[in-house]
Motif scaffolding. Structure first.
Motif, PDB file in Angstrom:
ATOM      1  N   LEU A  52       0.825  -1.204   0.000  1.00  0.00           N
ATOM      2  CA  LEU A  52       0.000   0.000   0.000  1.00  0.00           C
ATOM      3  C   LEU A  52       0.862   1.258   0.000  1.00  0.00           C
ATOM      4  CD1 LEU A  52      -2.992  -0.962   2.326  1.00  0.00           C
ATOM      5  CD2 LEU A  52      -2.698  -1.303  -0.132  1.00  0.00           C
ATOM      6  N   SER A  53       2.084   1.166   0.513  1.00  0.00           N
ATOM      7  CA  SER A  53       3.006   2.308   0.462  1.00  0.00           C
ATOM      8  C   SER A  53       3.256   2.766  -0.977  1.00  0.00           C
ATOM      9  CB  SER A  53       4.348   1.961   1.118  1.00  0.00           C
ATOM     10  OG  SER A  53       4.191   1.790   2.491  1.00  0.00           O
ATOM     11  N   THR A  54       3.217   1.815  -1.904  1.00  0.00           N
ATOM     12  CA  THR A  54       3.414   2.126  -3.315  1.00  0.00           C
ATOM     13  C   THR A  54       2.376   3.131  -3.802  1.00  0.00           C
ATOM     14  OG1 THR A  54       4.230  -0.109  -3.670  1.00  0.00           O
ATOM     15  CG2 THR A  54       3.524   1.081  -5.620  1.00  0.00           C
ATOM     16  N   TYR A  55       1.140   2.993  -3.323  1.00  0.00           N
ATOM     17  CA  TYR A  55       0.050   3.846  -3.782  1.00  0.00           C
ATOM     18  C   TYR A  55       0.034   5.195  -3.066  1.00  0.00           C
ATOM     19  CZ  TYR A  55      -0.996  -0.603  -5.761  1.00  0.00           C
ATOM     20  OH  TYR A  55      -0.876  -1.779  -6.457  1.00  0.00           O
ATOM     21  N   ILE A  56       0.695   5.277  -1.929  1.00  0.00           N
ATOM     22  CA  ILE A  56       0.808   6.533  -1.185  1.00  0.00           C
ATOM     23  C   ILE A  56       2.018   7.341  -1.664  1.00  0.00           C
ATOM     24  CG2 ILE A  56       1.238   7.483   1.134  1.00  0.00           C
ATOM     25  CD1 ILE A  56      -0.384   5.115   2.250  1.00  0.00           C
ATOM     26  N   THR A  57       3.015   6.667  -2.212  1.00  0.00           N
ATOM     27  CA  THR A  57       4.288   7.291  -2.583  1.00  0.00           C
ATOM     28  C   THR A  57       4.172   8.566  -3.420  1.00  0.00           C
ATOM     29  OG1 THR A  57       5.518   5.236  -2.336  1.00  0.00           O
ATOM     30  CG2 THR A  57       6.493   6.892  -3.767  1.00  0.00           C
ATOM     31  N   PRO A  58       3.367   8.608  -4.480  1.00  0.00           N
ATOM     32  CA  PRO A  58       3.328   9.851  -5.278  1.00  0.00           C
ATOM     33  C   PRO A  58       2.904  11.064  -4.462  1.00  0.00           C
ATOM     34  CG  PRO A  58       2.194   8.074  -6.437  1.00  0.00           C
ATOM     35  CD  PRO A  58       2.512   7.565  -5.061  1.00  0.00           C
ATOM     36  N   PHE A  59       1.963  10.871  -3.534  1.00  0.00           N
ATOM     37  CA  PHE A  59       1.487  11.979  -2.711  1.00  0.00           C
ATOM     38  C   PHE A  59       2.539  12.391  -1.683  1.00  0.00           C
ATOM     39  CE2 PHE A  59      -2.087   9.406  -4.145  1.00  0.00           C
ATOM     40  CZ  PHE A  59      -2.801  10.362  -4.860  1.00  0.00           C
ATOM     41  N   ALA A  60       3.217  11.410  -1.099  1.00  0.00           N
ATOM     42  CA  ALA A  60       4.281  11.703  -0.138  1.00  0.00           C
ATOM     43  C   ALA A  60       5.446  12.402  -0.824  1.00  0.00           C
ATOM     44  CB  ALA A  60       4.749  10.417   0.538  1.00  0.00           C
ATOM     45  N   ALA A  61       5.808  11.946  -2.010  1.00  0.00           N
ATOM     46  CA  ALA A  61       6.917  12.570  -2.753  1.00  0.00           C
ATOM     47  C   ALA A  61       6.619  14.038  -3.021  1.00  0.00           C
ATOM     48  CB  ALA A  61       7.166  11.818  -4.060  1.00  0.00           C
TER      49      ALA A  61
END
Length: 163
Positions: A56-65
């Motif tokens: 699920l971190s994969t799907y959050i990554t763009p927003f965190a970046a």
């Protein structure tokens, strides 16, 4: 064995070498950070016909970046240092639909890795998005962003060596 993709219209099935098609359940693999969840998912993908599209971190990554002002690969690499940010973004994404992140993961496969929120997991079980919960138990530091423990699991796998 041939893995059928969502574009084949049968997202939870795999075709095996004998020509048979078998239903595979959607599995949530849970545990503390660095317990071996990704490794377990990769093993199931290699050996049992499951499909794994990333945690699920994969799907959050763009927003965190975007919030951290760095590339997605840099943000993902340092996600454990910014776990509170990842947790906050996950909460925002699930505020309208508790199954939002799990739904994204299920579009890519039938293994869901890294649910953090108890309500998210309970909702996904109740809605039958998830059929089985596996907890990977390992002697690692307690993850303060994880809101449940092995009590939610159908299966607990001890990983104090190597999966």
């Amino acid at each position: 064995m041939t893995k059928l993709t969502p574009s084949d219209g049968v997202s939870s099935y795999s075709r095996f070498n004998d020509g048979s098609i078998r239903h595979l359940p959607n599995i949530a693999i849970c545990g503390h950070s660095r317990a071996g969840k990704d490794e377990a998912a990769e093993w199931l993908q290699r050996n049992a016909g499951f499909r794994y599209g990333g945690s699920l971190s994969t799907y959050i990554t763009p927003f965190a970046a975007a919030r951290l002002g760095m590339s997605e690969s840099e943000a993902y690499a340092c996600r454990h240092k910014h776990r509170d940010l990842w947790k906050a973004i996950g909460i925002e994404m699930r505020s309208v639909d508790p199954g939002c992140l799990v739904g994204l993961a299920l579009r890519a496969g039938n293994l869901v890795v890294g649910t953090r929120d108890r309500c998210e997991l309970e909702s996904d079980l109740w809605r039958e998005l998830i059929h089985l919960v596996i907890w990977i138990e390992r002697d690692v530091p307690i993850d303060p962003t994880l809101e449940y423990g092995s009590e939610v699991a159908h299966i607990v796998i001890e990983n104090n060596g190597s999966l």
